[in-house]
Design an enzyme around this catalytic site. Structure first.
Site, PDB file in Angstrom:
ATOM      1  N   CYS A 259     -10.927   3.772  -0.226  1.00 61.56           N
ATOM      2  CA  CYS A 259      -9.507   4.028   0.066  1.00 61.56           C
ATOM      3  C   CYS A 259      -9.235   3.332   1.385  1.00 61.56           C
ATOM      4  O   CYS A 259      -9.961   3.540   2.363  1.00 61.56           O
ATOM      5  CB  CYS A 259      -9.258   5.537   0.178  1.00 61.56           C
ATOM      6  SG  CYS A 259      -7.646   5.945   0.908  1.00 61.56           S
ATOM      7  N   THR A 260      -8.198   2.503   1.417  1.00 61.26           N
ATOM      8  CA  THR A 260      -7.978   1.689   2.618  1.00 61.26           C
ATOM      9  C   THR A 260      -7.587   2.542   3.828  1.00 61.26           C
ATOM     10  O   THR A 260      -7.791   2.127   4.964  1.00 61.26           O
ATOM     11  CB  THR A 260      -6.928   0.589   2.347  1.00 61.26           C
ATOM     12  OG1 THR A 260      -5.759   1.180   1.732  1.00 61.26           O
ATOM     13  CG2 THR A 260      -7.479  -0.478   1.436  1.00 61.26           C
TER      14      THR A 260
ATOM     15  N   ASP B  45       0.870  -1.187   0.000  1.00 55.86           N
ATOM     16  CA  ASP B  45       0.000   0.000   0.000  1.00 55.86           C
ATOM     17  C   ASP B  45       0.900   1.228   0.000  1.00 55.86           C
ATOM     18  O   ASP B  45       2.093   1.142   0.284  1.00 55.86           O
ATOM     19  CB  ASP B  45      -0.898   0.000   1.256  1.00 55.86           C
ATOM     20  CG  ASP B  45      -1.797   1.234   1.312  1.00 55.86           C
ATOM     21  OD1 ASP B  45      -2.462   1.538   0.306  1.00 55.86           O
ATOM     22  OD2 ASP B  45      -1.817   1.923   2.353  1.00 55.86           O
TER      23      ASP B  45
ATOM     24  N   TYR C 284      -0.626   8.787  -2.270  1.00 55.53           N
ATOM     25  CA  TYR C 284      -0.489   8.661  -3.716  1.00 55.53           C
ATOM     26  C   TYR C 284      -1.649   9.340  -4.451  1.00 55.53           C
ATOM     27  O   TYR C 284      -1.523   9.659  -5.639  1.00 55.53           O
ATOM     28  CB  TYR C 284      -0.556   7.174  -4.121  1.00 55.53           C
ATOM     29  CG  TYR C 284       0.693   6.347  -3.939  1.00 55.53           C
ATOM     30  CD1 TYR C 284       1.779   6.783  -3.192  1.00 55.53           C
ATOM     31  CD2 TYR C 284       0.773   5.083  -4.525  1.00 55.53           C
ATOM     32  CE1 TYR C 284       2.900   5.975  -3.034  1.00 55.53           C
ATOM     33  CE2 TYR C 284       1.888   4.281  -4.374  1.00 55.53           C
ATOM     34  CZ  TYR C 284       2.947   4.728  -3.629  1.00 55.53           C
ATOM     35  OH  TYR C 284       4.058   3.924  -3.486  1.00 55.53           O
TER      36      TYR C 284
ATOM     37  N   CYS D 165      -4.304  -1.194  -1.984  1.00 51.53           N
ATOM     38  CA  CYS D 165      -4.454   0.240  -2.202  1.00 51.53           C
ATOM     39  C   CYS D 165      -5.366   0.427  -3.415  1.00 51.53           C
ATOM     40  O   CYS D 165      -5.025  -0.013  -4.520  1.00 51.53           O
ATOM     41  CB  CYS D 165      -3.063   0.815  -2.489  1.00 51.53           C
ATOM     42  SG  CYS D 165      -3.062   2.556  -2.891  1.00 51.53           S
ATOM     43  N   ASN D 166      -6.519   1.029  -3.189  1.00 50.74           N
ATOM     44  CA  ASN D 166      -7.467   1.240  -4.291  1.00 50.74           C
ATOM     45  C   ASN D 166      -6.858   2.098  -5.397  1.00 50.74           C
ATOM     46  O   ASN D 166      -7.121   1.901  -6.581  1.00 50.74           O
ATOM     47  CB  ASN D 166      -8.722   1.952  -3.773  1.00 50.74           C
ATOM     48  CG  ASN D 166      -9.550   1.083  -2.848  1.00 50.74           C
ATOM     49  OD1 ASN D 166     -10.484   0.422  -3.273  1.00 50.74           O
ATOM     50  ND2 ASN D 166      -9.212   1.076  -1.573  1.00 50.74           N
TER      51      ASN D 166
HETATM   52  N1  DGL Z   1      -4.642   3.560   0.735  1.00 51.61           N
HETATM   53  C1  DGL Z   1      -4.797   4.059  -0.565  1.00 51.61           C
HETATM   54  C2  DGL Z   1      -6.078   3.686  -1.248  1.00 51.61           C
HETATM   55  O1  DGL Z   1      -6.681   2.694  -0.906  1.00 51.61           O
HETATM   56  C3  DGL Z   1      -4.354   5.397  -0.989  1.00 51.61           C
HETATM   57  C4  DGL Z   1      -4.168   6.545  -0.134  1.00 51.61           C
HETATM   58  C5  DGL Z   1      -3.215   7.493  -0.817  1.00 51.61           C
HETATM   59  O2  DGL Z   1      -2.030   7.161  -0.812  1.00 51.61           O
HETATM   60  O3  DGL Z   1      -3.669   8.527  -1.338  1.00 51.61           O
HETATM   61  O4  DGL Z   1      -6.494   4.333  -2.180  1.00 51.61           O
END
Ligand code: DGL
Length: 244
Positions: free
Chosen positions: A178-179, A10, A42, A73-74
């Site tokens: 988003c996790t 992630d 991200y 990570c979505n």
């Molecule tokens: N945990 C991530 C997700 O599921 C992303 C969070 C990020 O880095 O912006 O999208």
């Protein structure tokens, strides 16, 4: 038992929910976790940059013998799971917003989809949302800076107030796409006054199928602690132990 690690990746701490669910169900299966905490979040980055960071993460993961990888990570799944699948010869499972379970649950009313900017802009998630049908409208919404604030606040989320970054309106359900947001699941559910859905259990179910891991009849060996790699391994290990 097949050889090799199940690798979880992630942008930071969000994927620990998947690692923890997996470890609860298969504590004997060796696993590794890489959180790219230094580069999180991200979600506000461009497609090329997310791909570059994801490739660098897979390079680290591939120093281990990998049986299957989980993009926990979505954002990374939405932007580049297909490319990463072409570049590696082990199965790669990616988490996606749990829109389908929410649609199955809701009888009437709109469903709020909370996710990062990159996830909501991706062709993959736009296709998922437009192809879903059902009685409910899916309302996509990116809560400003929320993933970054959660990453920074860890391990103490008590000072975060989601109220300011959630939209007004009445929703029949909300999807946490988003996790990172899962750390605030109960606060979000209270604030929106509706049930929330995430893709953790569904992703782990799918992982067990494709990596051919049976979560019943565990082998008679002790549980194995996950291996944490990367510069933030201690932070991630500590939070995992709190979650688990
Ligand atoms: N945990 C991530 C997700 O599921 C992303 C969070 C990020 O880095 O912006 O999208």
């Amino acid at each position: 038992m097949a050889e090799g690690y199940i690798a979880f990746f992630d942008s930071g701490i969000g994927g620990l929910h998947l690692l923890s669910e997996f470890h609860r169900r298969c504590p004997w299966q060796p696993s590794i976790y890489f959180g790219d905490n230094e580069n999180a979040p991200y979600g506000g980055r461009g497609e090329d940059e997310i791909l570059r960071l994801a490739r660098a993460a897979f390079e680290k993961i591939c120093r281990f013998p990998v049986r299957a990888a989980v993009i926990a990570c979505n954002t990374v799944t939405a932007e580049c799971v297909d490319i990463l699948r072409r570049e590696h010869d082990f199965p790669i499972v990616g988490i996606e917003p749990a829109v389908r379970p929410a649609v199955r649950f809701v009888r009437e009313g709109d469903i709020l989809l909370l996710a990062t900017r990159a996830t909501l802009a991706s062709a993959r998630v736009r296709k998922l949302v437009s192809g879903i049908g059902g009685r409910s409208a899916i309302i996509p919404y990116c809560p400003a800076n929320l993933a970054g604030d959660i990453e920074k606040a860890a391990p103490d989320f008590s000072g975060l107030d989601v109220g300011a970054c959630l939209p007004q309106g009445k929703f029949a359900a909300a999807v946490l796409g988003c996790t990172h947001y899962i750390f605030l699941a109960s606060q979000i559910a209270r604030r929106l006054n509706c049930p929330v859905f995430d893709g953790v259990a569904g992703t782990v179910d799918y992982l067990l199928q494709i990596a051919n891991i049976c979560s019943k009849n565990p082998p008679k060996i002790d549980k194995i602690s996950p291996i944490f790699i990367g510069n933030s391994k201690n932070k991630n290990r500590m939070l995992f132990e709190e979650l688990f």
